[in-house]
Design an enzyme around this catalytic site. Structure first.
Site, PDB file in Angstrom:
ATOM      1  N   SER A 125       0.988  -1.188  -0.009  1.00  0.00           N
ATOM      2  CA  SER A 125      -0.023  -0.095   0.043  1.00  0.00           C
ATOM      3  C   SER A 125       0.796   1.314  -0.035  1.00  0.00           C
ATOM      4  O   SER A 125       1.983   1.274   0.371  1.00  0.00           O
ATOM      5  CB  SER A 125      -0.756  -0.026   1.230  1.00  0.00           C
ATOM      6  OG  SER A 125      -1.473   1.168   1.412  1.00  0.00           O
ATOM      7  N   TYR A 150      -1.960  -1.035  10.692  1.00  0.00           N
ATOM      8  CA  TYR A 150      -2.294  -1.672   9.372  1.00  0.00           C
ATOM      9  C   TYR A 150      -1.057  -1.284   8.537  1.00  0.00           C
ATOM     10  O   TYR A 150      -0.337  -2.169   7.876  1.00  0.00           O
ATOM     11  CB  TYR A 150      -3.549  -1.096   8.838  1.00  0.00           C
ATOM     12  CG  TYR A 150      -3.658  -1.255   7.560  1.00  0.00           C
ATOM     13  CD1 TYR A 150      -3.284  -0.231   6.555  1.00  0.00           C
ATOM     14  CD2 TYR A 150      -3.962  -2.448   6.758  1.00  0.00           C
ATOM     15  CE1 TYR A 150      -3.319  -0.613   5.048  1.00  0.00           C
ATOM     16  CE2 TYR A 150      -3.985  -2.658   5.306  1.00  0.00           C
ATOM     17  CZ  TYR A 150      -3.543  -1.710   4.678  1.00  0.00           C
ATOM     18  OH  TYR A 150      -3.640  -2.247   3.336  1.00  0.00           O
ATOM     19  N   LYS A 154       2.148  -3.774   6.529  1.00  0.00           N
ATOM     20  CA  LYS A 154       2.688  -3.534   5.170  1.00  0.00           C
ATOM     21  C   LYS A 154       3.893  -3.445   5.291  1.00  0.00           C
ATOM     22  O   LYS A 154       4.758  -3.817   4.277  1.00  0.00           O
ATOM     23  CB  LYS A 154       1.809  -2.483   4.282  1.00  0.00           C
ATOM     24  CG  LYS A 154       0.452  -2.776   4.373  1.00  0.00           C
ATOM     25  CD  LYS A 154       0.202  -4.136   3.517  1.00  0.00           C
ATOM     26  CE  LYS A 154      -1.477  -4.612   3.312  1.00  0.00           C
ATOM     27  NZ  LYS A 154      -1.526  -5.964   2.890  1.00  0.00           N
TER      28      LYS A 154
END
Ligand code: WQD
Length: 335
Positions: A125, A150, A154
């Site tokens: 992302s 989150y 990544k």
């Protein structure tokens, strides 16, 4: 016919990628734990392509189940979407996010190492860049301290991939998505947010459908032309096709390094107000919205420099923002 495992293959981006894989002549096997989607998506994929993918309901956090799958399934590549992805939720459930987003990743890589499997595509992302110092954002932009658990999963995921690629000679590509939106032209698959949508587009379409009172625009005091935050909204079908391009790069051994990463966006930034205007044009609806204070953790602007992806993957976006918003609206009307 090459056989590709797609984890999270019944999810929003996963299901669109399964369709494009089948269109490109690959055999697909899906693993999904159905925690954030429904089994009905499998039939919809079959309706679109005419070929029902093989499906296994497996929780990738259960190491033995992962091992059993690979005992019985030899694959030529893996596209790994399965992960928790709600930024806000990740702050309240960090251990669930680290276990699912990273534990499962390690189990998959261990199976690849032990069974000499290769060709791994990772769903990453643009969140890894945080608020980049320069726009548009190139792959050379520094990875910044993640603003959310989150985003951290990544970043750590990419570190794990880099080390695994080096130590075990695995060929891996991470695709750093900007903001995926839209639905398949057949309107048989699209985004299925559970509960109150966190993301802008599903909230807009649910407001236009009368399911939500009005859209709250999170801040109009950003340092942008109209004061609202800017993002790079990419049609999910264009995003799905980028995965096919990356997979073919690995299968044809055209990759230049064991671990590579690419920014996958349109290269164009759109503000929240511009998205609202484009949605009204695409749907013919007038949208109810109000300006409210900024959302904690949001950045001012992010949009991709797609030069490297265009060149190295021989891929570029084909669909416009209006097309994407029009497909989202048609999809919402189906719900
Ligand atoms: C877009 C813009 C909001 C909702 C996140 C993740 C990213 C990826 C995509 C998973 C922002 C504004 C939003 C609303 C609003 N997810 N907004 N009112 O935050 O750019 O990215 O989703 O991979 O990793 O970080 O997307 O759709 O939440 O917000 O004004 O009700 O819309 O402030 O400017 P975001 P988003």
């Amino acid at each position: 016919m090459k056989k590709i495992l797609v984890t999270g293959g019944l999810g929003f981006i996963g299901s669109h990628t399964v369709v494009e894989l089948q269109n490109a002549g690959f055999e697909v096997v899906i693993i999904d734990d159905l925690s954030n989607t429904t089994i009905g998506v499998l039939d919809k994929i079959t309706e679109i392509t005419g070929t029902k993918p093989d499906f296994h309901q497996i929780d990738l956090r259960v190491k033995n189940d992962v091992k059993n799958f690979f005992e019985n399934n030899k694959v030529d590549g893996i596209i790994h979407f399965a992960a928790f992805k709600a930024v806000g939720e990740s702050m309240h459930k960090p251990l669930d996010y680290y276990e699912n987003n990273l534990g499962a990743l390690v189990y998959l890589l261990q199976e690849m190492r032990d069974r000499k499997l290769d060709n791994f595509i990772f769903s990453s992302s643009c969140t890894v860049y945080g608020q980049a110092d320069e726009l548009p954002i190139t792959e050379k932009a520094p990875v910044k301290t993640a603003e959310s658990v989150y985003g951290n999963t990544k970043q750590i995921g990419e570190e794990i991939l880099k080390d695994a690629s080096k130590a075990h000679n695995l060929n891996i590509i991470a695709l750093r998505y900007f903001n995926p939106i839209g639905a398949h032209p057949s309107i048989k698959i699209g985004e299925l947010p559970l509960g109150v949508p966190q993301n802008l587009i599903p909230y807009i379409t649910q407001t236009a459908a009368g399911m939500r009172e009005e859209l709250s625009v999170f801040g109009d005091d950003y340092d942008t032309p109209d004061g609202t935050a800017v993002r790079d909204y990419i049609h999910v079908v264009d995003l799905a096709k980028a995965h096919i391009a990356a997979l073919e790069r690995l299968i044809n051994k055209n990759n230049k390094k064991g671990f590579e990463y690419f920014n996958i966006g349109t290269g164009k930034g759109s503000s929240v107000l511009e998205v609202i205007k484009a949605f009204e044009k695409a749907s013919g609806k007038t949208l109810n919205y109000k300006i409210v204070p900024r959302r904690e953790g949001d950045i001012t602007a992010a949009y991709a420099d797609t030069t490297i992806a265009n060149k190295e993957l021989n891929w570029k976006t084909e669909k416009t923002l209006e097309e994407a918003l029009g497909s989202s609206w048609k999809w919402q009307q189906q719900q």
